[in-house]
Design a protein around this motif. Structure first.
Motif, mmCIF file in Angstrom:
data_model
loop_
_atom_site.group_PDB
_atom_site.id
_atom_site.type_symbol
_atom_site.label_atom_id
_atom_site.label_comp_id
_atom_site.label_asym_id
_atom_site.label_seq_id
_atom_site.Cartn_x
_atom_site.Cartn_y
_atom_site.Cartn_z
ATOM 1 N N ALA A 1 -3.328 2.963 5.822
ATOM 2 C CA ALA A 1 -3.238 1.208 5.851
ATOM 3 C C ALA A 1 -5.286 0.613 6.008
ATOM 4 O O ALA A 1 -6.014 -0.453 5.430
ATOM 5 C CB ALA A 1 -3.236 1.227 7.651
ATOM 6 N N TYR A 2 -6.435 2.024 6.377
ATOM 7 C CA TYR A 2 -7.410 1.555 6.694
ATOM 8 C C TYR A 2 -7.586 0.992 5.638
ATOM 9 O O TYR A 2 -8.462 -0.111 4.687
ATOM 10 C CB TYR A 2 -8.164 2.522 6.872
ATOM 11 N N TYR A 3 -6.892 1.615 3.938
ATOM 12 C CA TYR A 3 -8.034 1.794 2.794
ATOM 13 C C TYR A 3 -7.109 0.011 2.196
ATOM 14 O O TYR A 3 -8.254 -0.185 1.404
ATOM 15 C CB TYR A 3 -7.863 3.210 1.820
ATOM 16 N N LEU A 4 -5.941 0.179 2.823
ATOM 17 C CA LEU A 4 -5.224 -1.098 2.163
ATOM 18 C C LEU A 4 -5.850 -2.488 2.984
ATOM 19 O O LEU A 4 -6.424 -3.199 2.121
ATOM 20 C CB LEU A 4 -4.006 -1.340 2.645
ATOM 21 N N HIS A 5 -6.317 -2.177 4.517
ATOM 22 C CA HIS A 5 -6.798 -3.530 4.535
ATOM 23 C C HIS A 5 -8.177 -3.851 3.868
ATOM 24 O O HIS A 5 -8.814 -4.931 4.247
ATOM 25 C CB HIS A 5 -7.469 -3.006 5.832
ATOM 26 N N TYR A 6 -8.610 -2.252 3.842
ATOM 27 C CA TYR A 6 -10.193 -3.417 3.229
ATOM 28 C C TYR A 6 -10.022 -3.309 1.587
ATOM 29 O O TYR A 6 -11.460 -3.467 1.150
ATOM 30 C CB TYR A 6 -11.607 -1.436 3.544
ATOM 31 N N ASN A 7 -10.145 -3.314 1.390
ATOM 32 C CA ASN A 7 -8.857 -3.483 -0.547
ATOM 33 C C ASN A 7 -8.928 -4.033 -0.979
ATOM 34 O O ASN A 7 -8.337 -4.701 -1.604
ATOM 35 C CB ASN A 7 -8.538 -2.184 -1.436
ATOM 36 N N LYS A 8 -9.170 -5.968 -0.245
ATOM 37 C CA LYS A 8 -9.039 -7.413 -0.813
ATOM 38 C C LYS A 8 -8.975 -7.945 -1.714
ATOM 39 O O LYS A 8 -8.531 -8.853 -1.941
ATOM 40 C CB LYS A 8 -8.998 -8.409 0.917
ATOM 41 N N LYS A 9 -9.971 -7.538 -2.089
ATOM 42 C CA LYS A 9 -10.882 -7.651 -3.385
ATOM 43 C C LYS A 9 -9.734 -7.085 -4.621
ATOM 44 O O LYS A 9 -9.946 -7.187 -5.653
ATOM 45 C CB LYS A 9 -12.099 -7.730 -3.646
ATOM 46 N N LYS A 10 -8.913 -6.190 -4.378
ATOM 47 C CA LYS A 10 -8.246 -5.110 -5.118
ATOM 48 C C LYS A 10 -9.337 -4.179 -6.187
ATOM 49 O O LYS A 10 -8.967 -4.327 -7.466
ATOM 50 C CB LYS A 10 -6.921 -5.600 -6.471
ATOM 51 N N LEU A 11 -10.454 -3.543 -6.156
ATOM 52 C CA LEU A 11 -11.496 -3.544 -6.664
ATOM 53 C C LEU A 11 -10.570 -1.955 -6.973
ATOM 54 O O LEU A 11 -11.147 -0.987 -8.510
ATOM 55 C CB LEU A 11 -12.582 -3.058 -5.718
ATOM 56 N N PHE A 12 -9.727 -1.922 -5.556
ATOM 57 C CA PHE A 12 -9.051 0.133 -6.372
ATOM 58 C C PHE A 12 -7.888 -0.071 -6.346
ATOM 59 O O PHE A 12 -7.346 -0.383 -5.702
ATOM 60 C CB PHE A 12 -10.431 1.006 -5.066
ATOM 61 N N LYS A 13 -7.979 0.939 -6.841
ATOM 62 C CA LYS A 13 -6.258 1.898 -7.131
ATOM 63 C C LYS A 13 -6.031 2.711 -6.517
ATOM 64 O O LYS A 13 -7.132 3.756 -6.459
ATOM 65 C CB LYS A 13 -5.636 2.108 -8.530
ATOM 66 N N LEU A 14 -4.791 2.856 -5.389
ATOM 67 C CA LEU A 14 -4.649 3.708 -4.779
ATOM 68 C C LEU A 14 -3.773 4.158 -4.630
ATOM 69 O O LEU A 14 -2.220 3.589 -5.075
ATOM 70 C CB LEU A 14 -4.714 2.707 -3.033
ATOM 71 N N LEU A 15 -3.890 5.605 -5.138
ATOM 72 C CA LEU A 15 -2.448 6.611 -5.132
ATOM 73 C C LEU A 15 -2.182 7.249 -4.078
ATOM 74 O O LEU A 15 -2.699 8.217 -3.240
ATOM 75 C CB LEU A 15 -3.145 7.412 -6.257
ATOM 76 N N GLY A 16 -0.741 6.936 -4.225
ATOM 77 C CA GLY A 16 -0.470 7.922 -2.066
ATOM 78 C C GLY A 16 0.135 6.877 -1.586
ATOM 79 O O GLY A 16 0.598 5.540 -1.424
#
Length: 544
Positions: A470-485
Motif C-alpha cells: 500500500a505504501y508503494y502504491l501511495h508513493y507511485n502516483k506518477k506511475k514511474l514504477f511497475k509493481l509486481l506482487g
C-alpha cells in the motif's frame, strides 16, 4: 618474470591483446571467447605489461575450485608476486596476505569477489573471469555486485576492467552491443583444439525402450569407449544427494522438512534426510510415517545416485564426485582435482562446480545428465542460465589434441535453448533472449528492486506485505514504477519462516533505489515490524 613461459599468441589473441593495450585511460572490455580460446593467455600478457610498469592487478574467479589451477599458471610466470585469497583460508593467513598487498609485497591477487577489497597500491587492471557467474553478486549483507565495484575502482584509478566469458551475462552483452563497453570476440580454440561434437538424447525414448536408468544407453557406451581409450569423462548433474524426494506408493505421502514444508533430499553416504534450504536433518523412515506402509520409495536423481550407477559398471577406472558434500572440508576440493589431473580418477561427476573454467586436456567426453533442470524454474533468467551452464560444461571436452564429444540428455529435445546449444547458435540465442526481455520489460532494459518479508506467523507475513505494498502504491502516483506482487516467494517457507515478496521494475536505477528504500523507511516508521524481517536488494540475481 619468467618470460620463456609465455606462449606465442595466435592472430585472434594478438588482436585482442593489442586492442586492450592501446588504452591508457579508464576502459571496460567484454572479452567473449569460445571455451578453450586462450583468454587466460591474453590475461597473462596484459598482466606482464602491468607488472613491468610497477603496477598491480586483481583477478577474480567465480569458484574457489578455480583458484588452484589459476594460481599455478600465474606463479609459473610471475613467481612470488602472486597471492591467493579466499574464504577457506584461516583469518591469520588472509590477514597476512592483506598486509602484503598493502605494503606492495605482492602485485597480483587472485580470488573470488572478496579479493576486490585487497588494498593493492597502483591498481590499474581488474580481470573478472566467467563474468556471467551469479556468485559475483553478494546476496547476503553486505550486498554488492563485484562488477559494479570493479568498474568504480577502475574509474577512480584510471585503469582497465576486463569482463571475460564464453557466455556473457545478458546485461554485459547488451552493454557491449550498444558500445557502452568495448566488445572483443575470440571465435576459435587455441592451438589445434576444435569444438566438440554434440549429440542430444531424448530420454522419453529411453523410457519407451525400457531403460529406466539415469544414464542413457548411448552415454553408457560412450563412457565405456572413452575409458578404454585411456581418456577421461566429466558428468554434470546440478543436483547433489542421492534421491530428491521420498514417496509412499501406497498413500502418496512425501516426506518433507517440517521447517520449510519442502521435500527432504536423501543422502545415501550419511544415510540421512537433509533439507537443502535450512540444513534440517531427519532419519530415513523404514515405513511410511502416515500409513505405515512398507512401500516407501526413493525418487529423483542426485550426484550420489550417478556415482552409485558408475561404481556398479566402471569402479576399476576411479570415480570422483565434486559437490558441496564432498568439498566442504579443508583440502578435499584440491585432492579431487589433483587426483583427476593425475588420472587416479577418470570419471568426475559434479554439480555446476565442474562447469567453470577447469582445463583438463585428457577429457574427451562430457555428459549433461539432466539438461532440463534449470529450464522451468520460476525465474526470467532460466533460459540464460541453462544456456550458460550447459555451454560452459561442454567446453570442458576436447581441450587437448583429441576431438571431444558431448552427450546432452533431455526430456525437451526440441526446446529452442537446447537446439541453440547443439547448433552453436549463440548470436541467435542472445538476440532472441534480448527481444523477449525487451517485450517483457526485464533487465537489461530495466532495473529490479526486490523486497522480501518473512515471519514465523503466516498471517502476520501476509498482512505486513499487503501494508507495505500500500505504501508503494501511495508513493507511485506518477506511475514511474511497475509493481509486481505481493506474491508468495518461490520457496514459501524456510526454517519456520513464511516468505512473501514484492518486485518493482524501474528504468532509472538511482531513482528506483531511492523509491524502494524510502517506502520501506516510511513503513518501518509507522507500522509494527517487531515480528517480521524485511530484506531488500537492487538488481538481484536470485529471484527465488
Amino acid at each position: 618474470i619468467c618470460y620463456d613461459k609465455f606462449l606465442t599468441l595466435n592472430e585472434e589473441q594478438q588482436i585482442a591483446y593489442e586492442k586492450i593495450s592501446q588504452y591508457n585511460i579508464y576502459k571496460s572490455f567484454l572479452l567473449e571467447g569460445v571455451t578453450g580460446s586462450g583468454k587466460t593467455e591474453i590475461f597473462l600478457h596484459l598482466i606482464r605489461d602491468v607488472i613491468e610498469r610497477g603496477e598491480s592487478v586483481i583477478v577474480l574467479v567465480p569458484e574457489i575450485a578455480l583458484t588452484r589451477q589459476t594460481e599455478a599458471r600465474f606463479v609459473e610466470r610471475f613467481g612470488n608476486r602472486v597471492a591467493l585469497t579466499h574464504s577457506k583460508m584461516t583469518p591469520k593467513t588472509r590477514r597476512k596476505i592483506y598486509l602484503q598487498a598493502k605494503k606492495g609485497e605482492v602485485q597480483i591477487i587472485i580470488g573470488p569477489r572478496s579479493a576486490l577489497f585487497m588494498p593493492l597500491p597502483k591498481l590499474s587492471l581488474i580481470i573478472i573471469d566467467e563474468e556471467h557467474d551469479g556468485s559475483y553478486k553478494s546476496e547476503s549483507t553486505p550486498k554488492f555486485n563485484a562488477i559494479e565495484v570493479a568498474m568504480w575502482l577502475m574509474k577512480q584509478n584510471n585503469g582497465k576492467l576486463i569482463l571475460a566469458s564464453a557466455t556473457p551475462s545478458m546485461e554485459t552483452y547488451y552493454q557491449a552491443t550498444i558500445n557502452q563497453i568495448e566488445y572483443i570476440k575470440l571465435t576459435k580454440r587455441a592451438g589445434n583444439a576444435v569444438m566438440p561434437d554434440i549429440s542430444i538424447i531424448d530420454m522419453r525414448l529411453e523410457m519407451d525402450r525400457g531403460n529406466m536408468n539415469i544414464i542413457s544407453r548411448a552415454l553408457h557406451i560412450q563412457i565405456e569407449y572413452t575409458l578404454k581409450s585411456n581418456k577421461q569423462v566429466m558428468l554434470l548433474l546440478n543436483r547433489r544427494g542421492h534421491s530428491t524426494f521420498i514417496n509412499c506408493r501406497a498413500c502418496g505421502f512425501v516426506v518433507k522438512c517440517e521447517q520449510c514444508n519442502l521435500p527432504f533430499t536423501y543422502h545415501q553416504k550419511q544415510n540421512i534426510l537433509l533439507c537443502h534450504h535450512c540444513l534440517n536433518q531427519a532419519p530415513v523412515p523404514s515405513v511410511c510415517p502416515k500409513c505405515n506402509s512398507v512401500y516407501i520409495r526413493f525418487f529423483g536423481n542426485g550426484t550420489q545416485k550417478i556415482e552409485e550407477y558408475l561404481n556398479h559398471y566402471f569402479s576399476d577406472f576411479g570415480i570422483g564426485r565434486m559437490d558441496l558434500d564432498t568439498t566442504s572440508k579443508k583440502n578435499e576440493l584440491e585432492n579431487i582435482l589433483q587426483n583427476f589431473e593425475q588420472k587416479k580418477i577418470n570419471i568426475l561427476i559434479g554439480t555446476q562446480m565442474i562447469s567453470k573454467g577447469h582445463d583438463f586436456s585428457n577429457v574427451t567426453l562430457v555428459g549433461i545428465i539432466s539438461a532440463d533442470s534449470l529450464l522451468y524454474i520460476e525465474d526470467f533468467r532460466a533460459n540464460e542460465r541453462t544456456y550458460q551452464l550447459i555451454t560452459q560444461t561442454l567446453g570442458r571436452s576436447g581441450r587437448g589434441t583429441d576431438k571431444g564429444k558431448v552427450i546432452i540428455q533431455t526430456y525437451s529435445p526440441n526446446n529452442d535453448v537446447i537446439l541453440d546449444i547443439k547448433n552453436n547458435n549463440q548470436v541467435e540465442f542472445y538476440k532472441n533472449e534480448l527481444c523477449n526481455r525487451k517485450i517483457l520489460g526485464y533487465p537489461p532494459f530495466s532495473h529490479l528492486f526486490s523486497v522480501l518479508i518473512s515471519s514465523e506467523t503466516e498471517n502476520i507475513t501476509i498482512a505486513s506485505i499487503k501494508k507495505l505494498f500500500a505504501y508503494y502504491l501511495h508513493y507511485n502516483k506518477k506511475k514511474l514504477f511497475k509493481l509486481l506482487g505481493p506474491v508468495q516467494a518461490s520457496i514459501p517457507k524456510i526454517a519456520n519462516r513464511y516468505r512473501w515478496k514484492i518486485t518493482i521494475m524501474g528504468l532509472q536505477r538511482d531513482i528506483l533505489l531511492l523509491y524502494g528504500r524510502f517506502c520501506i523507511d516510511k513503513f518501518t516508521e509507522n507500522e509494527d515490524t517487531s515480528q517480521i524481517n524485511i530484506s531488500w536488494d537492487i538488481d538481484p540475481k536470485n529471484m527465488i
